[in-house]
Design an enzyme around this catalytic site. Structure first.
Site, mmCIF file in Angstrom:
data_model
loop_
_atom_site.group_PDB
_atom_site.id
_atom_site.type_symbol
_atom_site.label_atom_id
_atom_site.label_comp_id
_atom_site.label_asym_id
_atom_site.label_seq_id
_atom_site.Cartn_x
_atom_site.Cartn_y
_atom_site.Cartn_z
ATOM 1 C CE LYS A 10 21.269 62.106 64.866
ATOM 2 N NZ LYS A 10 20.943 63.229 65.861
ATOM 3 C CB ALA A 90 20.858 54.626 75.334
ATOM 4 C CB ALA A 91 21.389 59.426 76.420
ATOM 5 N N GLY A 93 23.818 60.908 71.163
ATOM 6 C CA GLY A 93 23.766 61.826 70.006
ATOM 7 C C GLY A 93 23.752 61.287 68.636
ATOM 8 N N GLY A 95 21.000 59.328 67.427
ATOM 9 C CA GLY A 95 19.713 58.921 67.177
ATOM 10 C C GLY A 95 19.354 57.614 67.239
ATOM 11 C CB SER A 99 17.944 55.116 63.933
ATOM 12 O OG SER A 99 18.037 54.553 62.762
ATOM 13 C CG ASP A 126 17.251 63.491 65.529
ATOM 14 O OD1 ASP A 126 17.521 64.576 65.140
ATOM 15 O OD2 ASP A 126 18.139 63.277 66.785
#
Length: 274
Positions: A10, A90-91, A93, A95, A99, A126
């Site tokens: 995302k 991961a982590a 920004g 998603g 997702s 999100d």
């Protein structure tokens, strides 16, 4: 019957922080698109829910009940053996976990014949837009999702320096929480150039806070902006993933190759956003 799912990255083309509720949740106004790259899930019916994680970004991903995929399965009330093939950092920004959860919900609904529950916001802000998984305007705390039609497809490069960013830490650093929203009526963009021109006047209100928290974000943005024919460089979400927009796929691919060569420790991917 086994069922597969795709969890695309995302990307927040814009992210305006427009206020803060009395309960501490921030209000957002964001134009969101999705990449043609992401994680993949494979699910099959099982007596109890189990998760295994594979793929190049599997390291450090929890497989216990706190994982959003297993929380999504619990929300659906459907037991399955789930394999998550992890390709997104991961982590970051973009998603990834949200997702993954949305893809799990869609796959479990297909496998079981049940409807996706209406309270998916409990899994994260999100998740509602990731359930849609197409261009959309996301407002409120993530619950107000409106599809956006006619958005030109964008050729882009995604870059993450390998530094995880804490979203709560970024929000704590915000100097201004009551910023202008996007126009109430979004324009019609007849082509990519018009869309990019419009995006230049928009913002990611978390970008400065992310740079203060992790200065490498500024290095990433500078590196992207320095590639040939980059039309716009901006951070996605709360970072540290940033994106560059380009006039065509060939230019984006060359930019990705240059960024990878100059920064071998970074995650760099050419992609298309829609």
């Amino acid at each position: 019957m086994a069922t597969d799912g795709f969890a695309p990255a995302k990307i927040n083309l814009s992210l305006h922080v427009t206020g803060r509720r009395s309960d501490g949740y921030h209000l957002l106004d964001s134009l969101v698109v999705f990449a043609d790259l992401g994680d993949r899930l494979s699910l099959r019916p099982a007596p109890e829910a189990r998760l295994s994680v594979t793929g190049p970004m599997a390291g450090g991903v929890p497989t216990g009940p706190d994982n959003l995929v297993l929380r999504a399965a619990a929300l659906m009330g459907v037991a399955a053996e789930i394999t998550l093939d992890k390709h997104l950092p991961a982590a970051a920004g973009i998603g990834g976990g949200s997702s993954d959860a949305a893809a799990c919900l869609r796959a479990l609904a297909e496998m079981s014949g049940l409807s996706v529950p209406s309270d998916v916001l409990t899994l994260g802000a999100d998740v509602p837009v990731c359930l849609l998984a197409r261009a959309a305007r996301m407002r409120g705390i993530g619950e107000d999702v409106i599809p956006v039609d006619g958005l030109p497809m964008l050729d882009a490069v995604l870059v993450n320096p390998g530094v995880p960013v804490s979203t709560p830490a970024i929000f704590r650093r915000l100097a201004q929480r009551d910023n202008p929203a996007m126009p109430e009526q979004l324009p019609i963009w007849p082509d990519v150039a018009t869309l990019i021109d419009w995006l230049r006047a928009q913002r990611n209100d978390l970008q400065d806070a992310a740079i203060a928290e992790e200065p490498v974000v500024a290095d990433v943005l500078h590196a992207i902006a320095s590639t040939r024919h980059c039309a716009l460089a901006r951070m996605s979400g709360s970072g540290a993933t940033c994106f560059g927009l380009y006039p065509d796929a060939a230019t984006a691919t060359r930019a990705a190759q240059a960024l990878s060569a100059a920064n071998p420790g970074w995650w760099v991917q050419a992609t298309r956003l829609s």
